[in-house]
Enzyme design. Structure first.
Site, PDB file in Angstrom:
ATOM      1  N   SER A 191       0.664  -1.553   0.106  1.00 23.81           N
ATOM      2  CA  SER A 191      -0.232  -0.120   0.133  1.00 23.81           C
ATOM      3  C   SER A 191       0.849   1.170   0.057  1.00 23.81           C
ATOM      4  O   SER A 191       2.244   0.766   0.474  1.00 23.81           O
ATOM      5  CB  SER A 191      -1.175  -0.237   1.195  1.00 23.81           C
ATOM      6  OG  SER A 191      -0.217   0.819   2.350  1.00 23.81           O
ATOM      7  N   ASP A 192       0.246   2.152  -0.787  1.00 19.56           N
ATOM      8  CA  ASP A 192       1.141   3.662   0.344  1.00 19.56           C
ATOM      9  C   ASP A 192       0.622   3.868   1.807  1.00 19.56           C
ATOM     10  O   ASP A 192       0.085   3.118   1.751  1.00 19.56           O
ATOM     11  CB  ASP A 192       0.314   4.471  -0.684  1.00 19.56           C
ATOM     12  CG  ASP A 192       1.193   6.302  -0.478  1.00 19.56           C
ATOM     13  OD1 ASP A 192       2.248   6.066   0.008  1.00 19.56           O
ATOM     14  OD2 ASP A 192       0.716   6.707  -2.066  1.00 19.56           O
TER      15      ASP A 192
END
Ligand code: BGC
Length: 877
Positions: free
Chosen positions: A267-268
C-alpha cells in the site's frame, strides 16, 4: 563517444533472448568495466526456491503470518526465528532518500528524464540508484512513479513520465531494468488513477475500462510484463468506487490474472482503509504499519470465514517471491564494496540533467550565448541560487552537493562577470512586512486570531491571540525531508483537529493592483481567504495549490482580511499571507543589474524550502508561476532585450503574460544535483539541447482537455475522467485546440531532416516496420528524437488522430545520416474493446507519421492490416 551515444549503441545491439537476458547485457553496458553486479539481476524462481517459500509458510504460525503483512515503517519486518531478514525500503525515485537521512546522488526527476526520450539513460539512472541502494542496504526502492500527466496542476507530475502511455512505459522499462540488475526491487507507483494530489485519500477516479486500459494502465503493464518489476504500490485514491488497496479489479483481475504479476503489492503510506477489504482485495502488505492488516482485526475475520488463511498465505508468498527473485534470502543486501558516495554516478546525474533541458523558443538565435560578446550576465530569480534539484514531498532526495545556476554559469563561463539577485523577496519576508490593524479604524497593530479545538471553527474559540502578521512556519514536508524516522514519529503523534480564524484590516496606501500570496499546508489542511467579504482563495476542501496567489485591484483605505484554516494530522500549520502593490514586488537592485548586464537569465519556476512549498506531494500547484515571477520576467524584459527565461517545473506553466516578448525560453524541469551546471552548458553552447516535451504545453489553463472536470462536481469526491482516452495531445487534436508548444517539441542548435520513409509488413510479433533516414543538416553535433505515430483514418471506433508508438533518440555529427528502423507490434495497432474486454485490431489502412514533434511530421506512409493478420495477432490482456 558520449555516455548517451554509448548506451544507445548497446541498446540497439542487445536483443533479449530469454525473459531476463536483456537485463544482464544492458546492465554491463550501463555499469561499464570493472563492475559486475549482473548476477544479482532478478530471475524466475527455481523449484528449490518455490519449495523454500512453502517450507517457510509451513513453519509460520497464523499470528506470524498476520504480523508479516503489516510493515514496520520502511521495511517488511524481520522474523529471526524463520531466518527472514528485514526487507528495507527507501523513497526515491531519483536518488535514495534514506532512512538515516544520508544524502545520495540526485538525478533529474522523472519528467525531465522523460524529456530525454532516452531509454538507456533511464537505465543508467536506475542502475546508479540501485548501486546507492545496495550501499545502504535497501531492498525495495519506492519508484518509479508513472502516473499519467492529465493536467499541469497535479503536484506530483515532476515525479512521473509525462502524458503519453507509450513513452512513460519505455522510461519505466529502462529505469526498472537498470535498477533491478543491481539486486534491488523497483516499486512502480501509484497504482492507479492517482493523477492529482488534492483530496488524495478520498478522491474517486471514475475511469471507463477502455480509458484505463489504453491510457492509465500501460506504463504499469510495461513495468510488470516487460521489466518484471519486483513490487507495485497501490495509491491512496479510489478507482470507480473502491480504494486502490481494496480493489479486486485492479489488484487481482488485472495485475495478477491478466499480467501474471508474481511479486509484492504494497500500500502507499496510510492508504489502507479496511482490514477485510484489503485482505480480500489483493493487497499483500500494509505500509507503513499494519493499522488494519493485523492480528486483532484479521484473526476474527479468519475465524468467521470472511477472510481465508490461504488468502493471507498468498500475500506472504508474493513477498517472499520478490525476496527469492532478487536473492535477498541468500546474501546481505548492504554491499560494502560500493562506496556510499559513489563519484562514478556524478557523470550519469550530469548527463540526466543535460539530456532533459528542453529549448522551446530561440528567436534570432539568441542562444547559445557567445562568450566573446557577453561580458556581464545577470542570473536572477528564485531558482538561480541555491537551486532546486527536486520537487517537494517524499521525492525530496538530498544531494551530497548541488550546483546552482549561478555556480553553473560561473564554471562554464569563467571569464564572464556573473551578477546575481534573487529578483523577488521571499514570501516570509513579504508576510513579515504585511501589516494589519485589528479594527477598520482605531484598532491596534495586528490581527485577531481565534483558535478552535475542532476542524470547522464551531463553538467558542479556545484561545484568542493578536499576532502582528500571518506568518507561521508550521511543519512542512521539507522539514522532515531526509529524515524518515522523524516522519514516522510525526505519524505516530497525530494532533487533534484545530481551526483558526484571523481577522484584520489591510490599509492600501494608493489605488492599484495588489499581489496577494498565500503559503499553506497540503493534505490534512484547509484554508480560505476573504477580502472585503469576497472569497479570493479557496483551499478549504481541495488543496488546489500550496502557494495560491492572485492580483486584485484595491482602492485606497482599509480592507477587511479574513483567513480561516483547519489542520488535522501531523504536517501543516504553515500559513503566510502577503499583500504588496504589484508594481513594487520586483527587487529594485535586480532592475539596476539587468540594465547593466549584456544578457539576463531568469531562473523562474517552482521551489520548496522552509519558507514555502510550491510544487510538492500532498497538494496541487498553480498553473501560473509562483507569486511575482510573471512581474519579474516582464520587468527584466523591459530593461534588457536579451532576456532568457528558464523554468523549473513539473510541467506546463502559464506563459501567456510574457512569452510573446521572450526571445529565448527553456524548460529545465528538476535537474537533480547537476541541474545548474547542465543548464549553463546549454546556455553557452557546450551542450546542444535535445530535450523534447513529454507533455503538451497549453496556452491557457482552459485549453487543457481536463479543465472542466479536473475537480469533482458538486464539491464531492468523484473525479469524472470525462475526456476518456483523449488525454494530452490526443485531446488537443480532437478538440482542435492549438497548444503553445506541441507534444514531442524541442529545439536544437542544429537542424535535422527526415527522408525516405518505408513501411514494410513485418513478421512474428512485428506487424510492420517503419524505416527512414535522419540527417543532421546543420553545423553542430546534436541529437533529435525521431517519433513514430500511428492513426487509423477509417476507424469505426473513436480513435486519436495520432498515437505515439515508437521513437528513437538519434545523435548525429554535422552532415551525418542514420537509418532508423522502428518495429510496430500488434498492440501498436490495437484499441481496447470494452464490449469484448479485449484488445482488438480493426483491419484496414493505418497511417504512419514520422518527425520531430506532433506538429512536425514530414513523413507519412501507410500500412494495411488484413483481416487475417488482425485475427492472428497475439494481443494478451
Ligand atoms: C507517497 C509515496 C511514498 C511514501 C513513503 C507517500 O506519502 O505517496 O510515494 O513512497 O509516502 O514515503
Amino acid at each position: 563517444m558520449g555516455l548517451g551515444a554509448r548506451f544507445q549503441l548497446f541498446a540497439r545491439q542487445v536483443k533479449p533472448k530469454s525473459r531476463f537476458a536483456g537485463k544482464l547485457l544492458l546492465l554491463s553496458t550501463v555499469l561499464g568495466a570493472g563492475v559486475t553486479l549482473s548476477a544479482q539481476a532478478p530471475h524466475p524462481l527455481t523449484p528449490a526456491e518455490q519449495q523454500h517459500i512453502d517450507d517457510i509458510l509451513h513453519k509460520m504460525t497464523l499470528a506470524e503470518k498476520l504480523d508479516y503483512i503489516g510493515g514496520t515503517g520502511f521495511a517488511v519486518r524481520a522474523m529471526p526465528g524463520l531466518d527472514l531478514p528485514a526487507l528495507e525500503m527507501s523513497d526515491g525515485p531519483y536518488g535514495v532518500r534514506s532512512n538515516a537521512g544520508l544524502p545520495s546522488t540526485t538525478y533529474s526527476e522523472g519528467i525531465g528524464l522523460a524529456a530525454s526520450w532516452d531509454r538507456t539513460l533511464a537505465g543508467a539512472v536506475g542502475a546508479g540508484i540501485g548501486r546507492d541502494a545496495r550501499a545502504r542496504g535497501i531492498h525495495y526502492m519506492l519508484g518509479p512513479g508513472t502516473n499519467i500527466y492529465r493536467s499541469p496542476r497535479n503536484g506530483r507530475n515532476f515525479e512521473y513520465f509525462g502524458e503519453d502511455p507509450f513513452l512513460a512505459g519505455q522510461m519505466d522499462i529502462g529505469y526498472i531494468t537498470g535498477m533491478q540488475g543491481q539486486g534491488v526491487s523497483a516499486t512502480v507507483k501509484h497504482y492507479i488513477g492517482n493523477n492529482s494530489e488534492y483530496l488524495r485519500h478520498d478522491s474517486d477516479s471514475v475511469i471507463d475500462e477502455r480509458t484505463l486500459r489504453e491510457i492509465y494502465l500501460p506504463p504499469f503493464e510495461a513495468a510488470v510484463k516487460q521489466a518484471h518489476v519486483g513490487a507495485v504500490m497501490d495509491s491512496y485514491n479510489l478507482i470507480n468506487g473502491l480504494h486502490a488497496t481494496q480493489n479486486p479489479v485492479t489488484n487481482i483481475d488485472i495485475l495478477r490474472h491478466d499480467w501474471h504479476f508474481p511479486g509484492t503489492l504494497m500500500s502507499d503510506w496510510d492508504a489502507t482503509y479496511d482490514a477485510v477489504g484489503a485482505a480480500n482485495g489483493g493487497l499483500d502488505i500494509e505500509m507503513p504499519t499494519g493499522k488494519f492488516m493485523n492480528r486483532a482485526k484479521l484473526t476474527p475475520a479468519i475465524q468467521s470465514g470472511a477472510v481465508s488463511e490461504a488468502t493471507i498465505e498468498e500475500k506472504i508468498r508474493h513477498i517472499l517471491t520478490s525476496a527469492e527473485m532478487f536473492g535477498w534470502l541468500d546474501r546481505p543486501q548492504r554491499d560494502l564494496s560500493i562506496p556510499l558516495y559513489d563519484a562514478r554516478d556524478n557523470a550519469i546525474a550530469l548527463q540526466s540533467a543535460r539530456e532533459s533541458v528542453t529549448l522551446l523558443k530561440n528567436d534570432g538565435a539568441l542562444l547559445p550565448l557567445n562568450k566573446q560578446q557577453i561580458h556581464t550576465v545577470l542570473v536572477v530569480g528564485p531558482n538561480a541560487y541555491p537551486g532546486t534539484p527536486v520537487g517537494g514531498g517524499s521525492a525530496g532526495v538530498v544531494p551530497f552537493h548541488l550546483t546552482s545556476l549561478v555556480e553553473g554559469v560561473g564554471t562554464v563561463a569563467p571569464a564572464i562577470n556573473v551578477l546575481y539577485d534573487p529578483g523577488l523577496p521571499t514570501l516570509t519576508d513579504l508576510a513579515a512586512h504585511t501589516d494589519f490593524t485589528t479594527a477598520e479604524s482605531g484598532g491596534g497593530a495586528g490581527l485577531t486570531e481565534e483558535v478552535f479545538a475542532n476542524q470547522d471553527l464551531s463553538g467558542a474559540p479556545q484561545r484568542q491571540l493578536t499576532p502582528k502578521h500571518v506568518n507561521n512556519t508550521g511543519i512542512g514536508w521539507d522539514s522532515i525531508s531526509g529524515n524518515l524516522d522523524d516522519l514516522m514519529a510525526l505519524f505516530d503523534h497525530e494532533p487533534a483537529a484545530t481551526s483558526y480564524r484571523y481577522t484584520g484590516y489591510f490599509h492600501a496606501g494608493q489605488e492599484g493592483r495588489y499581489l496577494i500570496a498565500l503559503a499553506c499546508g497540503g493534505e490534512g489542511n484547509g484554508v480560505r481567504v476573504l477580502i472585503d467579504g469576497h472569497l479570493v482563495i479557496d483551499n478549504w476542501k481541495y488543496v488546489r495549490a500550496f502557494e495560491p496567489h492572485l492580483v486584485l485591484p484595491l482602492t485606497p483605505g482599509a480592507h477587511k482580511v479574513v483567513v480561516e484554516a483547519w489542520q488535522k494530522g501531523p504536517i501543516g500549520g504553515r500559513l503566510r499571507l502577503a499583500i504588496k502593490p504589484e508594481d513594487s514586488v520586483v527587487n529594485p537592485h535586480a532592475l539596476e543589474l539587468a540594465a547593466h548586464a549584456d544578457a539576463v537569465i531568469v531562473a523562474a519556476g517552482f521551489y520548496n524550502n522552509h519558507d514555502v512549498n510550491t510544487e510538492s506531494e500532498g497538494g496541487d500547484r498553480t498553473f501560473d508561476l509562483p507569486f511575482g515571477q510573471d512581474e519579474l520576467i516582464r520587468a527584466m524584459e523591459a530593461v534588457n532585450s536579451k532576456t532568457i527565461v528558464a523554468v523549473t517545473s513539473g510541467g506546463a506553466v502559464d506563459a501567456s503574460g510574457w512569452i510573446d516578448h521572450t526571445p529565448a525560453f527553456l524548460e529545465a524541469w528538476y535537474g537533480g544535483q547537476a541541474g545548474g551546471r547542465a543548464l549553463a552548458e546549454v546556455l553557452f553552447g557546450e551542450v546542444n539541447p535535445a530535450g523534447h516535451l513529454p507533455i503538451t504545453w497549453e496556452r491557457r489553463a482552459e485549453d487543457n482537455p481536463t479543465f472542466h472536470n479536473y475537480y469533482p462536481q458538486d464539491d464531492g469526491i468523484a473525479v469524472q475522467y470525462k475526456e476518456g482516452i483523449f488525454v494530452g495531445y490526443r485531446g488537443y487534436e480532437k478538440n482542435g485546440v492549438q497548444p503553445l508548444f506541441p507534444f514531442g517539441y524541442g529545439l536544437s542548435y542544429t537542424s535535422f531532416s527526415f527522408a525516405g520513409l518505408k513501411v514494410t509488413p513485418g513478421s512474428g510479433p512485428t506487424l510492420a516496420t517503419a524505416e527512414f533516414d535522419v540527417t543532421n543538416t546543420g553545423r553542430r553535433a546534436g541529437a533529435t528524437v525521431a517519433q513514430v505515430y500511428l492513426s487509423e483514418p477509417g476507424a469505426r471506433e473513436p480513435r486519436p488522430a495520432h498515437e505515439l508508438k515508437g521513437f528513437e533518440r538519434v545523435e548525429l555529427a554535422p552532415g551525418q545520416t542514420r537509418h532508423i528502423s522502428v518495429p510496430l507490434d500488434a498492440r501498436s495497432f490495437a484499441w481496447f474493446n470494452p464490449t469484448t474486454h479485449n484488445w482488438t485490431i480493426d483491419p484496414g489502412s493505418f497511417t504512419v507519421s514520422v518527425g520531430e514533434s506532433l506538429a512536425t511530421l514530414p513523413l507519412t506512409g501507410t500500412v494495411n492490416i488484413s483481416p487475417s493478420t488482425a485475427r492472428a495477432a497475439s494481443l494478451p490482456r
